[in-house]
Design a protein around this motif. Structure first.
Motif, mmCIF file in Angstrom:
data_model
loop_
_atom_site.group_PDB
_atom_site.id
_atom_site.type_symbol
_atom_site.label_atom_id
_atom_site.label_comp_id
_atom_site.label_asym_id
_atom_site.label_seq_id
_atom_site.Cartn_x
_atom_site.Cartn_y
_atom_site.Cartn_z
ATOM 1 N N ILE A 181 0.859 -1.178 0.000
ATOM 2 C CA ILE A 181 0.000 0.000 0.000
ATOM 3 C C ILE A 181 0.903 1.238 0.000
ATOM 4 C CG2 ILE A 181 -0.280 -0.140 2.526
ATOM 5 C CD1 ILE A 181 -3.060 1.179 2.111
ATOM 6 N N ARG A 182 0.595 2.165 -0.890
ATOM 7 C CA ARG A 182 1.467 3.335 -1.108
ATOM 8 C C ARG A 182 0.689 4.620 -0.839
ATOM 9 N NH1 ARG A 182 3.670 6.706 -5.451
ATOM 10 N NH2 ARG A 182 5.965 6.758 -5.332
ATOM 11 N N MET A 183 1.346 5.559 -0.177
ATOM 12 C CA MET A 183 0.708 6.824 0.153
ATOM 13 C C MET A 183 1.650 7.983 -0.187
ATOM 14 S SD MET A 183 -0.596 8.158 3.932
ATOM 15 C CE MET A 183 1.077 8.320 4.600
ATOM 16 N N THR A 184 1.093 9.047 -0.747
ATOM 17 C CA THR A 184 1.840 10.301 -0.881
ATOM 18 C C THR A 184 1.300 11.263 0.175
ATOM 19 O OG1 THR A 184 0.311 11.070 -2.599
ATOM 20 C CG2 THR A 184 2.352 10.012 -3.322
ATOM 21 N N PHE A 185 2.198 12.048 0.739
ATOM 22 C CA PHE A 185 1.826 12.907 1.865
ATOM 23 C C PHE A 185 2.655 14.197 1.848
ATOM 24 C CE2 PHE A 185 5.440 10.396 3.283
ATOM 25 C CZ PHE A 185 6.203 11.296 3.995
ATOM 26 N N LYS A 186 2.209 15.119 2.675
ATOM 27 C CA LYS A 186 2.907 16.385 2.817
ATOM 28 C C LYS A 186 2.866 16.806 4.281
ATOM 29 C CE LYS A 186 3.552 20.535 0.030
ATOM 30 N NZ LYS A 186 2.986 21.349 -1.083
ATOM 31 N N LEU A 187 3.932 17.417 4.751
ATOM 32 C CA LEU A 187 3.987 17.912 6.116
ATOM 33 C C LEU A 187 3.426 19.331 6.146
ATOM 34 C CD1 LEU A 187 7.559 16.659 7.124
ATOM 35 C CD2 LEU A 187 5.381 15.427 7.191
#
Length: 348
Positions: A341-347
């Motif tokens: 399972i792959r996720m893109t994220f931002k702080l």
């Protein structure tokens, strides 16, 4: 009379051997400190985290490269104990490595990675996989000899591996509650959290990436207690202003997807539900509500939609982390009983 004495001596000998074996396992029991340094296998890349940049993280329980689509497993209603050959493990490892390379994620959270185990023919999978990343490793399963079933599982050294393009500032293992008592626990898993900490450019805050694999077969409150330990850790770091992402195999049905799981056969393993009350309303999940992440191991995978599958892998995020996209890679369990399972994220 002589026969009775002879049989008595045989029985006494067997009892002494069994007692000695249990004593050896007890003395060699893996009993880590509550917090201790994790192994860092490589840390040559020196990138820092940037606040204005999107990143990707992939979680993948690789099933020690021994639970591909052709396999079943004795603990889940099947019969097999280990892969049939070293070549089978190497083929799966090559497939996993190729998949990770193609994804080119910034972070990887891998579970069930064997460092040196009988079941995977002593292949050091930590060294085998993606050597161009920074890598840390922590044990989840370290037993001198697992004496069941027949053939036995043998010696196991296995755990969590985190890989990153960013430089590891610190890698630590946080011990988790062990729900098993003696003598069961001396041949069982002893789980922990693998926490990698990363510096953020132009900031005194840190990003903490938590790799986890919680208990599967505990019938009590083990997973609930382990979840609380995880949330307490994340809350502590968040209150300091840091960013926290926890990802991996929760072995629980994640919030928002509970009703998609249907198990008509109660003879097979069934995950508990992870309730929102267990994590609090401030934290959020990164999950794929449409695609399962794990299959049952009661038999080889037949590819049918009716095959028993679970939604147990995903991410838990502190409130200052935003999910941009998350999805399960439909690999049909080619190399493991889990799909990544792959996720893109931002702080934020």
């Amino acid at each position: 009379m002589k026969v009775v004495k002879f049989l008595s001596k045989i029985l006494l000998f067997v009892l002494i051997v069994m007692a000695s074996f249990i004593l050896v396992l007890t003395l060699s029991f893996y009993n880590p400190k509550p917090i201790e340094p994790a192994k860092i296998y490589a840390n040559d890349r020196d990138e820092l985290i940037n606040l204005d940049q999107s990143y990707s993280v992939t979680s993948f329980n690789i099933g020690y490269a021994g639970l591909d689509s052709s396999m079943d497993f004795f603990m889940d209603g099947g019969s097999k104990v280990r892969p049939d050959s070293r070549a089978q493990v190497e083929e799966n490892l090559d497939g996993i490595g190729g998949l990770l390379k193609d994804l080119n994620s910034d972070f990887y959270l891998l579970q069930e990675v064997d460092e040196k185990s009988s079941r995977t023919y002593k292949i050091n999978q930590v060294e085998y996989l993606n050597s161009d990343y920074n890598k840390s490793f922590a044990y989840n399963y370290k037993v001198l000899y697992v004496p069941y079933p027949l053939p036995t599982m043998g010696s196991i050294q296995s755990g969590l591996m985190t890989m990153s393009k960013a430089k590891i500032e610190e890698a630590q293992r946080y011990d988790l509650y062990n729900p098993f008592s003696w003598p069961t626990k001396i041949a069982n898993l002893n789980r922990g959290l693998l926490v990698n900490s990363y510096k953020i450019a132009g900031s005194d805050k840190m990003l903490h990436m938590v790799n986890l694999h919680m208990d599967a077969y505990d019938e009590g409150d083990g997973r609930k207690i382990q979840t609380k330990q995880l949330v307490d850790f994340m809350e502590e770091k968040y209150q300091k202003g840091d960013y926290v992402i926890a990802g991996g195999d929760f072995n629980q049905l994640l919030p928002g997807i509970e009703d998609r799981f249907k198990n008509e056969n109660k003879d097979f393993w069934e995950p508990k539900k992870l309730a929102l009350d267990d994590v609090g309303e401030d934290f959020s999940f990164g999950v794929d509500k449409e695609n399962p992440t794990c299959r049952s191991l009661h038999q080889a995978y037949d590819g049918s939609e009716e095959f028993l599958q679970y939604y147990i892998d995903g991410f838990l995020l502190s409130p200052n982390v935003s999910v941009e996209e998350v999805g399960v890679l439909k690999e049909d369990y080619r190399y493991s009983d889990h799909n990544p399972i792959r996720m893109t994220f931002k702080l934020d």
